[in-house]
Design an enzyme around this catalytic site. Structure first.
Site: not given
Ligand code: PRP
Ligand code: URA
Length: 209
Positions: A104, A108, A200, A203
Site C-alpha cells: 500500500r 494514497t 501493521d 511489521d
C-alpha cells in the site's frame, strides 16, 4: 453478493485477542496467526466438493468419500499473507501456493503490484486469497482482479481482521467472492489502519520497524 462469514469459534476469538495485543512478541504473534489460519482453513474448506471412491478396509471393500478434482490453491498477498500459509497447509498439504506481491502506498493507500506467480493450473482450482488485514480493500481487490485477469473464476478471500469499509469495497467490486474473517472490526482511522485492529500486520509478523 458474496457471503460474509465470521469464524467465531471460541479458540479463534481467544487467540485473536493475543494477536491484537501490542505486547505480543514476534515469535508468539507468528505462532498464533499460524494456529488461527489452520482453524480458519477448516471453515473455508467446508464446501469442498466430494466424490465417491472405494476403499478396502481390513474388513470389507466399502464406498467412501474423497475431495473431488484438484485441491485448492492458496494465494497469499505478500508480505503478511505469507504468515498464514503454513497454518493452512497443515490442513490441506497438497494445496498449491501462488504469490501476489502488493504494498500500500502510505500516502494514497493505493495498492502497488510488484509480483504475481501462480500455479500453472490456477484456473482449475478453488483459490483462496489470504491476507491478515482487509482495510480499505484496495489490496484484496487488486489481488482478486490479478487472478481474474489471468482467467481464474473460483475465488474466496480469507482475512483475520477487516474494516467494514474493506468488506464493502470487495463486495462491490467482486460480488462473486465469499469473504471469511476472524473479526469484523469497527472502522478505519485517518491513516487507513483498522480500529481496533492489530497494527501493521507485516511489521508484526516479520519484526520489522
Ligand atoms: C497490509 C496488509 C494488506 C493491506 C491491507 O499490507 O497486509 O495487504 O495492507 O490494506 P488495504 O485493504 O487498505 O489495501 P502492506 O501494504 O502494509 O504491505 P506489507 O504486507 O508488505 O507490509
Ligand atoms: N494494513 C495493516 O497491516 N494494518 C492495518 O490496520 C491496515 C492495513
Amino acid at each position: 453478493m458474496g457471503n460474509l462469514t465470521i469464524c467465531d469459534h471460541p479458540l479463534i476469538q481467544h487467540k485473536l485477542t493475543f494477536i491484537r495485543d501490542k505486547d505480543t512478541k514476534t515469535k508468539d504473534f507468528r505462532e498464533l496467526v499460524d494456529e488461527v489460519a489452520t482453524m480458519m482453513a477448516y471453515e473455508i474448506t467446508r464446501d469442498l466438493p466430494l466424490e465417491t471412491t472405494t476403499v478396502t478396509t481390513p474388513v470389507i471393500e466399502a464406498t467412501s468419500k474423497i475431495v473431488s478434482g484438484r485441491m485448492v490453491g492458496l494465494i497469499p498477498i505478500l508480505r503478511a499473507g505469507l504468515g498464514m500459509v503454513e497454518g493452512m497447509l497443515k490442513l490441506i498439504p497438497s494445496a498449491k501456493v501462488g504469490h501476489i506481491g502488493l504494498f500500500r502506498n502510505p500516502e494514497t493507500l493505493e495498492p502497488v503490484e510488484y509480483y504475481v506467480n501462480l500455479p500453472a493450473d490456477a484456473t482449475e482450482r478453488q483459490l483462496i486469497v489470504i491476507d491478515p488485514m482487509l482495510a480499505t480493500g484496495g489490496s484484496a481487490n487488486a489481488a482478486i482482479q490479478a487472478l481474474k485477469t489471468r482467467g481464474c473464476t473460483q475465488i474466496k478471500l480469507m482475512c483475520l481482521i477487516a474494516a467494514p469499509e474493506g468488506v464493502a469495497a470487495v463486495q462491490k467490486a467482486h460480488p462473486d467472492v465469499d469473504i471469511f474473517l476472524a473479526s469484523l472490526d469497527s472502522h478505519l482511522n485517518d491513516h487507513g489502519y483498522i480500529v481496533p485492529g492489530l497494527g501493521d500486520a507485516g511489521d508484526r509478523m516479520f519484526g520489522t520497524k
